[in-house]
Motif scaffolding. Structure first.
Motif, PDB file in Angstrom:
ATOM      1  N   PRO A 295     -23.429 -22.744 -17.334  1.00 37.98           N
ATOM      2  CA  PRO A 295     -23.944 -21.074 -17.093  1.00 37.98           C
ATOM      3  C   PRO A 295     -22.129 -21.064 -15.894  1.00 37.98           C
ATOM      4  CG  PRO A 295     -26.224 -21.766 -16.964  1.00 37.98           C
ATOM      5  CD  PRO A 295     -25.267 -23.070 -16.937  1.00 37.98           C
ATOM      6  N   THR A 329     -26.445 -18.900 -24.005  1.00 32.57           N
ATOM      7  CA  THR A 329     -26.146 -19.000 -21.972  1.00 32.57           C
ATOM      8  C   THR A 329     -24.355 -17.989 -22.092  1.00 32.57           C
ATOM      9  OG1 THR A 329     -27.170 -20.947 -21.528  1.00 32.57           O
ATOM     10  CG2 THR A 329     -25.364 -20.003 -20.057  1.00 32.57           C
ATOM     11  N   SER A 333     -23.423 -14.565 -21.033  1.00 31.29           N
ATOM     12  CA  SER A 333     -22.558 -14.180 -19.908  1.00 31.29           C
ATOM     13  C   SER A 333     -21.427 -13.500 -20.831  1.00 31.29           C
ATOM     14  CB  SER A 333     -21.916 -15.925 -20.082  1.00 31.29           C
ATOM     15  OG  SER A 333     -22.761 -16.947 -19.434  1.00 31.29           O
TER      16      SER A 333
END
Ligand SMILES: Nc1ncnc2c1ncn2[C@@H]1O[C@H](COP(=O)(O)OP(=O)(O)OP(=O)(O)O)[C@@H](O)[C@H]1O
Ligand SMILES: [Mg+2]
Length: 380
Positions: A295, A329, A333
């Motif tokens: 992340p 992920t 984002s």
């Protein structure tokens, strides 16, 4: 020496037929050719850049010949102020700066991504400190300023405390050495390093920027990146040669065929983006989801790019669980940062990950991928 200083302008002009032409005229030609849409706010910026170009090219001092010449530093006409150009995404700041940069007929110029520049400074500082020099920044700044009169920074933003703490003195030294700075940013100087740690120590730098550079907001209302993508296909499946050619074309249209390498540094790790230009990156699925990234890396990525081209997303299954997890992920984002995406994939979003742990949750990823293809995605 003659070659390096006195002979430079004419030599550049000879190789580039546009050289010496007013920037407005070059812009108008591009408009006439249908490459750009006319925009009064961009024209206003061009007036400022044209003044700057003429001041930089108009160098009355000739380098002395012989021994003295070795100590000669090209001087800048007094009163030449740099420019800090800021405004919303896709307004054409990088395009205008690049136009100015390419057509300023001096050799002592450099255009660099701000983040890449600061990395370079940090590692030069590291080296300089090893020599035991008292003020390590001094030789570093002198090294940068050597034979340099124009320094163009794309994407000026400060997020890192180590950068925040040195940038003020660094710029001061560069200004003293006579380097003219042109920078693009999404924020006005007053908002740089907003909410950053120890921000009060950064405030003198903001004051210095406001005093030393012409600060200009580009008032255009059009996000031209969005404009260029509207109606364009942004999700290609399968990821075949046809998709590749189509993406090549979009990429070329957006970047003008230019690219540089940008390396993001995240918690001591390096995330290289070998194909980067003016806030846009192009990468293969395996570069971003086949490596042990997490992340924090994707957060750094979306902080640095406003458009990501991600190619060759394969069909994912339980044997590619880690890759699938990273892809989820990454998409989260991108979604949260409202980044533009162009993707080529083996399958449609819904068919990318049908079996394996987390395949049920992948439905949300597929739905986000769909939404990111909509015509008004990432409009402010
Ligand atoms: N007047 C225009 N007509 C058509 N296309 C344009 C125009 N101005 C800029 N563009 C194109 O729009 C895209 C975005 O422009 P650019 O990258 O210069 O924006 P920017 O202001 O630097 O955005 P950001 O803040 O995200 O860095 C580029 O592909 C650029 O070539
Ligand atoms: Mg830009």
């Amino acid at each position: 020496m003659d070659q390096e200083f006195g002979g430079t302008g004419p030599r550049l002009r000879a190789t580039n037929p546009d050289m010496g032409q007013h920037l407005q005229a070059i812009y108008d030609t591009r408009v006439a050719e249908g490459l750009l849409r006319p925009d009064p706010a961009q024209r206003a910026v061009l007036l400022l850049l044209e003044d700057l170009r003429e001041s930089l090219e108009d160098r009355p001092v000739q380098p002395p010949k012989g021994l003295l010449g070795r100590f000669f530093k090209p001087t800048i006409p007094e009163g030449v102020r740099g420019l800090y150009l800021w405004g919303g995404v896709g307004r054409g700041k990088s395009m205008l700066m690049d136009l100015f940069y390419a057509h300023t007929g001096i050799a002592e110029k450099r255009r660099v991504h701000f983040h890449a520049f600061m990395q370079e400074i940090q590692s030069a500082l590291h080296e300089a400190r090893k020599t035991g020099v008292e003020d390590a920044l001094k030789p570093v700044a002198e090294g940068v300023a050597k034979n340099l009169r124009l320094l163009c920074f794309d994407e000026m933003q400060i997020t890192d405390i180590t950068d925040a703490m040195i940038v003020g003195r660094l710029f001061e030294m560069l200004f003293q050495e006579g380097v003219v700075i042109v920078a693009t940013s999404n924020r006005p100087p007053d908002d740089l390093y907003k909410d950053g740690l120890n921000r009060q120590l950064f405030l003198p730098f903001i004051k210095q920027l406001n005093e030393t550079l012409d600060v200009h907001e580009i008032a255009s209302i059009t996000d031209y990146r969005q404009d260029r993508l509207t109606g364009a296909q942004t999700y290609f499946s399968p990821a075949n040669a046809k998709a590749r050619v189509a993406i090549d074309e979009i990429w070329k249209d957006l970047t003008g065929g230019k690219s540089e390498k940008l390396v993001l540094e995240v918690k001591g790790r390096e995330v290289p983006l070998p194909n980067y230009w003016a806030g846009m990156a192009r990468a293969d699925f395996w570069e971003l989801c086949g490596q042990p990234l997490g992340p924090a890396d994707y957060l750094a990525l979306v902080g640095a790019v406003k458009l990501l081209v991600l190619e060759n997303v394969p069909r994912l299954d339980s044997s590619k669980f880690n890759e699938a997890k990273r892809f989820v992920t990454l998409v989260d984002s991108l979604y949260e940062a409202r980044t533009h995406v162009i993707i080529s994939a083996e399958e449609t979003p819904e068919r990318l990950y049908l079996e394996g742990s987390g395949s049920f949750e992948f439905e949300r990823t597929a739905s986000r991928l769909r939404e990111m293809q909509s015509a008004d995605w990432a409009t402010e």
